[in-house]
Design an enzyme around this catalytic site. Structure first.
Site, short mmCIF file in Angstrom:
data_model
loop_
_atom_site.label_atom_id
_atom_site.label_comp_id
_atom_site.label_asym_id
_atom_site.label_seq_id
_atom_site.Cartn_x
_atom_site.Cartn_y
_atom_site.Cartn_z
N GLU A 198 -40.97 -50.26 -42.79
CA GLU A 198 -40.94 -49.04 -43.61
C GLU A 198 -39.53 -48.61 -44.03
O GLU A 198 -39.20 -47.44 -43.99
CB GLU A 198 -41.60 -47.88 -42.84
CG GLU A 198 -43.04 -48.14 -42.52
CD GLU A 198 -43.65 -47.07 -41.62
OE1 GLU A 198 -44.83 -46.77 -41.81
OE2 GLU A 198 -42.96 -46.53 -40.74
C1 TNX Z 1 -46.39 -46.63 -38.89
S1 TNX Z 1 -46.48 -49.25 -37.62
C2 TNX Z 1 -45.18 -46.87 -38.26
C3 TNX Z 1 -44.67 -45.90 -37.28
C4 TNX Z 1 -45.59 -44.72 -37.12
C5 TNX Z 1 -47.01 -45.20 -37.12
C6 TNX Z 1 -48.02 -44.14 -36.84
C7 TNX Z 1 -45.00 -49.20 -37.94
C8 TNX Z 1 -44.29 -50.45 -37.81
N1 TNX Z 1 -44.49 -48.03 -38.37
O1 TNX Z 1 -43.38 -45.48 -37.64
O2 TNX Z 1 -45.29 -44.10 -35.91
O3 TNX Z 1 -47.28 -45.77 -38.37
O4 TNX Z 1 -49.29 -44.68 -36.66
#
Ligand code: TNX
Length: 500
Positions: free
Chosen positions: A309
């Site tokens: 992300e």
């Molecule tokens: C996505 S899964 C994220 C996290 C959040 C999560 C909440 C991932 C690699 N990144 O930063 O905490 O969703 O479900």
């Protein structure tokens, strides 16, 4: 007419179980005899004794290389027995003795965890329990399907202290999980002391989601967790998240931002707004220090360097960054594990990629020669709500019932990815919505048991059969003080049976 002997309700389900009629009685005068000249085997025996003592009140002395007698538990190592693999074991419960054999201390440890599950649930109570500690006669041959059977705990959004983490390690061990991935840093908090950059914990650790007090592990505490885990054959995989999810680092050291201005601490739950400054050399000097200190405290082969992300990092910058950070990890003697977005960059051949939402990225990782750890968010994200009525949890990946977390096969989770490309499975527990043990227990249990079985047991499992076995773990989890979700999809046996 005599009934067939009962199939013991073990989780994860062993490779081969042959129950027979009759029983072995664990009695007051039992000894644990170690038939191996191996300090690790003796240590496993002492862990078993310590586990069984409080509820039974038996002394269970450990004696090394003595002739076993009637009523004893006998632990042996046979390094030559290839059929057992690195973590497998054989367990024979006979009328006068229980024999546990493995090729490695890890295998022997798993044999003791199976023995524990063969005993009545009351044996897991912290207090003295009256009654008989009987085990049905059985022969078990067991070994895991996958070598990576993990749990990820997010201590960044909300902090969980050493005691909470150790308790979780104990529960992981009972279900034969062997990787604890600690998500140590994120926008809302930096949770590990770094000697060369003290503001990370002075400033970066002082917040949490919702504005709570935060917290962090000192270097000594982190080492304590690592040791506790290692003693139970769990490898800690520490994660420093980057190049996104770094607000806590930037708030601690403004010079790490491109404009030199430290952002305010962040206590919300949005993602994707922060980024390291990719063009600044200081960024890499910083990461070299941080990963160097962490690597020195971590005996396991891996460090996790994030990669997910990074919506505020330019795509070509992102690729350059991921390539460079893999080299930094390697320089400190570690293999890098990264979230699957990293497949957009060039991966080292030793890289491991953690799949969570995009099959295309997972396939790109595999096509570069990387191995996968599977954490499909629709199956094993323990932070998802169970159903509409769940008071805790998020919903962005949908709702995840107890059945959904269990009823999938790692070999066909990602189209085009074969079993040989999969190292194993890992269940992430993100902590945006939980800040207490009760919340953690409720989200993680019982779903974590299903993931443990998906990682350990061969294909051909069925929910119909599993739910009956799972039901019998209610009393054991209750005896251990775990506040699990007694979801109605499981026919939980009466919790009173814990007092048998
Ligand atoms: C996505 S899964 C994220 C996290 C959040 C999560 C909440 C991932 C690699 N990144 O930063 O905490 O969703 O479900």
């Amino acid at each position: 007419m005599s009934r067939a002997p009962a199939f013991p309700p073990l989780i994860p389900k062993p490779l081969a179980v042959a129950p027979r009629r009759g029983a072995f009685q664990l009695g007051r005068s039992a000894r644990i005899v170690v038939r191996a000249d191996d300090p690790e085997a003796a240590r496993v025996a002492r862990l078993l004794a310590a586990r069984l003592r409080p509820a039974t009140g038996y002394r269970l002395p450990v004696s090394v290389s003595r002739e076993p007698g009637s009523g004893d538990l006998v632990l042996g190592l046979s390094p030559g027995d290839r059929a057992l693999g690195d973590e497998g074991y054989r367990l024979r419960v006979e009328p006068t003795m229980a024999r546990l054999d493995a090729r490695t201390p890890a295998g022997l440890f798993y044999a003791t965890q199976t023995l524990r599950q063969l005993l009545p649930a009351s044996v897991d109570s912290a207090r003295r329990r009256p009654g008989r500690f009987e085990i049905g006669l059985v022969t078990i041959h067991d070994r895991p399907r996958f070598g990576w059977r993990g749990l990820m705990l997010d201590v960044a959004r909300h902090f969980f202290d050493v005691g909470e983490v150790q308790r979780l390690i104990d529960l992981m061990a009972l279900y034969k999980l062997n990787r604890l991935h600690l998500h140590l840093t994120d926008d809302q908090g930096w949770r590990i002391a770094v000697r060369s950059w003290p503001n990370l914990t002075r400033v970066g650790a002082s917040t949490a989601v919702g504005g709570g007090p935060g917290g962090h592990f000192t270097r000594r505490q982190y080492a304590q967790i690592v040791r506790y885990a290692r003693d139970r054959f769990v490898d800690v995989v520490p994660e420093i998240e980057m190049p996104g999810h770094v607000n806590a680092a930037l708030a601690s050291y403004g010079e790490l931002t491109c404009d030199g201005v430290a952002p305010a601490p962040y206590t919300g739950i949005d993602v994707g707004f922060s980024s390291f400054c990719i063009g600044k050399e200081l960024t890499y000097a910083f990461l070299d220090d941080v990963l160097g200190e962490l690597a020195a405290l971590t005996p396991g082969a891996y460090v996790h360097v994030g990669g997910d992300e990074a919506f505020s990092t330019d795509p070509s910058d992102y690729r350059a960054f991921v390539e460079r950070v893999q080299r930094i990890a390697r320089r400190h003697g570690k293999r890098a594990i990264l979230w699957e977005e990293a497949a957009r960059a060039r991966l080292q051949r030793t890289a491991v990629v953690q799949h969570w939402h995009d099959p295309e990225l997972a396939r790109r990782a595999v096509s570069q020669g990387a191995k996968l750890v599977l954490s499909p968010s629709t199956r094993v994200y323990l932070d998802m709500k169970y159903d509409r009525g769940s008071p805790l949890g998020l919903e962005w990946a949908g709702r995840t019932s107890v059945r959904k977390a269990y009823d999938w096969d790692p070999a066909d989770a990602v189209e085009g990815v074969a079993e040989r490309d999969v190292l194993g499975v890992e269940a992430p527990l993100w902590s945006e919505t939980i800040d207490t043990r009760a919340g953690l227990d409720w989200l993680a249990f019982p779903r974590l048991l299903g993931v443990a079985e998906a990682g350990w047991s061969e294909a051909g499992r069925t929910w119909r059969e599993y739910r009956m076995r799972l039901a019998q773990h209610g009393p054991r989890l209750a005896a251990l003080g775990v506040g699990f979700n007694a979801d109605p999809s499981v026919p939980w046996s009466s919790l009173a049976t814990a007092d048998r």
